[in-house]
Write a protein that holds these residues in place. Structure first.
Motif, mmCIF file in Angstrom:
data_model
loop_
_atom_site.group_PDB
_atom_site.id
_atom_site.type_symbol
_atom_site.label_atom_id
_atom_site.label_comp_id
_atom_site.label_asym_id
_atom_site.label_seq_id
_atom_site.Cartn_x
_atom_site.Cartn_y
_atom_site.Cartn_z
ATOM 1 N N ASP A 149 37.334 37.885 30.029
ATOM 2 C CA ASP A 149 36.282 38.761 30.650
ATOM 3 C C ASP A 149 37.299 39.741 31.678
ATOM 4 O O ASP A 149 37.111 40.991 31.655
ATOM 5 N N LEU A 150 37.956 38.994 32.421
ATOM 6 C CA LEU A 150 38.910 39.695 33.435
ATOM 7 C C LEU A 150 39.714 40.676 32.768
ATOM 8 O O LEU A 150 40.075 41.834 33.133
ATOM 9 N N GLU A 151 40.566 40.086 31.529
ATOM 10 C CA GLU A 151 41.511 40.789 31.170
ATOM 11 C C GLU A 151 40.708 42.283 30.565
ATOM 12 O O GLU A 151 41.347 43.324 30.863
ATOM 13 N N GLY B 143 36.504 42.953 38.308
ATOM 14 C CA GLY B 143 37.702 42.171 38.176
ATOM 15 C C GLY B 143 37.990 41.136 39.204
ATOM 16 O O GLY B 143 38.291 40.176 39.345
ATOM 17 N N GLU B 144 37.743 41.756 40.505
ATOM 18 C CA GLU B 144 38.114 40.902 41.593
ATOM 19 C C GLU B 144 37.079 39.964 41.759
ATOM 20 O O GLU B 144 37.383 38.760 42.232
ATOM 21 N N LEU C 276 36.055 33.514 31.221
ATOM 22 C CA LEU C 276 36.085 34.240 32.517
ATOM 23 C C LEU C 276 37.344 35.125 32.308
ATOM 24 O O LEU C 276 37.781 36.303 32.725
ATOM 25 N N GLU C 277 38.594 34.368 32.140
ATOM 26 C CA GLU C 277 39.660 35.024 31.924
ATOM 27 C C GLU C 277 40.035 36.253 30.943
ATOM 28 O O GLU C 277 40.421 37.325 31.202
ATOM 29 N N ILE D 33 35.309 38.394 39.287
ATOM 30 C CA ILE D 33 35.387 37.316 38.433
ATOM 31 C C ILE D 33 36.829 36.578 38.741
ATOM 32 O O ILE D 33 36.758 35.407 38.676
ATOM 33 N N ALA D 34 37.732 37.223 39.145
ATOM 34 C CA ALA D 34 38.846 36.298 39.673
ATOM 35 C C ALA D 34 38.696 35.596 40.936
ATOM 36 O O ALA D 34 39.082 34.306 40.967
ATOM 37 N N TYR E 150 38.214 43.790 31.766
ATOM 38 C CA TYR E 150 37.803 44.789 33.038
ATOM 39 C C TYR E 150 39.118 45.455 33.418
ATOM 40 O O TYR E 150 39.324 46.442 34.087
#
Length: 66
Positions: free
Chosen positions: A24-26, A51-52, A21-22, A54-55, A28
């Motif tokens: 993936d977040l990067e 991104g929000e 997920l991290e 996922i965070a 986005y």
């Protein structure tokens, strides 16, 4: 309404999900930055929202690991 899914994971498996997920977040966040540079407000909003979300999911999983 969202359907709730219950999973039983090992700590290692949960860490692997957080790691993925991290990454993936990067992606986005980088896409939002590029969209901002191109003045593409719709994409900025879409990528920022993703991104929000996922965070929040990362934080939710981490609370179970602590």
């Amino acid at each position: 309404m969202d359907k709730t899914i219950k999973l039983t994971l090992s700590e290692d498996e949960a860490e692997m999900i957080v790691d993925a997920l991290e990454v993936d977040l990067e992606g986005y966040l980088e896409s939002a930055k590029e969209a901002r540079g191109n003045n593409n407000r719709a994409d900025v909003e879409t990528f920022t929202e993703a991104g929000e979300r996922i965070a929040k999911l990362i934080a939710k999983i981490r609370t179970k690991l602590d």
